[in-house]
Design a protein around this motif. Structure first.
Motif: not given
Ligand code: DC
Length: 226
Positions: A93-105
């Motif tokens: 679940q936290v992996g999913e959160l991480a992948s979402k914040v990681a898309v913002f340059q």
């Protein structure tokens, strides 16, 4: 002389986390687990009620993230606001959160200096997706660690089984293929080997063999003091 750095990038479940830790322990160097930084950011945002769509709030949070990495034996504790969240941030679940914040340059930019600050004597092993392509472009040894989707799914399957979670191999292969597609084709920091990276396919290699290969390469490039 500048601090020697080995970057280890690669796709999900390529074993880079384990390999990076082993190499760092063997050399007595520092370790940067950059994925943990993105995980902590996603986790912290959710915990304090910042929406994962709110780019400007995430940028501010990334700049002021109250996280500390404490090296202890061969392990690194992740301390967020005084709480040890080392285990909590490892779930899917936290992996999913991480992948979402990681898309913002701009969020990635805000985390850049924090990552580069890990380059301390006697050396650094940096594990992630863009260590060789963005964060440490001048690193003298860049590894891109990969393995077939089937082999990575099999490793993930065994990990989940050990933790008592159920999953089917077919579903995991499908999941890994989808994540590869997303990671390699995203606009922001797409996953790809640096032009000067050494690509290591670990499909038929053990962790020990991969670690030895990297240490040999480091030796050949005179990165290890005698
Ligand atoms: O390696 P990991 O599973 O802990 O990474 C968590 C997420 O963070 C993953 O979705 C990819 C992202 N990430 C990234 O975009 N750049 C990095 N250098 C490390 C991780």
């Amino acid at each position: 002389m500048s601090v020697p750095i080995i970057t280890i990038d690669g796709p999900v479940s390529s074993g880079k986390g384990t390999v990076a830790r082993e190499v760092a322990v063997k050399l007595g160097w520092h370790l940067l687990d950059s994925g943990a930084l993105y995980r902590v950011l996603g986790f912290h945002a959710e915990r304090i009620g910042v929406s994962l769509d709110d780019e400007s709030a995430l940028i501010e949070l990334a700049k002021s993230l109250p996280v500390r990495f404490v090296e202890k034996g061969g392990d690194t504790l992740v301390i967020l606001d005084g709480d040890d969240v080392s285990d909590t941030i490892r779930n899917e679940q936290v992996g999913e959160l991480a992948s979402k914040v990681a898309v913002f340059q701009p969020v990635r930019d805000a985390l850049l200096g924090r990552q580069q600050a890990f380059a301390q004597s006697p050396g650094l092993v940096a594990d992630g997706r863009d260590m060789g392509t963005v964060v440490f472009t001048a690193a003298p040894l860049k590894i891109f660690l990969t393995a077939s989707a089937e082999e990575r799914a099999r490793r993930r399957y065994n990990q989940l089984k050990d933790k008592g979670f159920g999953a089917t191999l077919a579903a995991l292969i499908e999941d890994i293929r989808n994540r590869d597609e997303r990671d390699m084709n995203r606009d922001v920091a797409p996953l790809r080997p640096a032009d000067d990276a050494l690509v290591v396919d670990s499909t038929a290699l053990s962790v020990v063999e991969v670690v030895d290969r990297i240490l040999d390469e480091a030796q050949q490039r005179s990165l290890l003091s005698v």
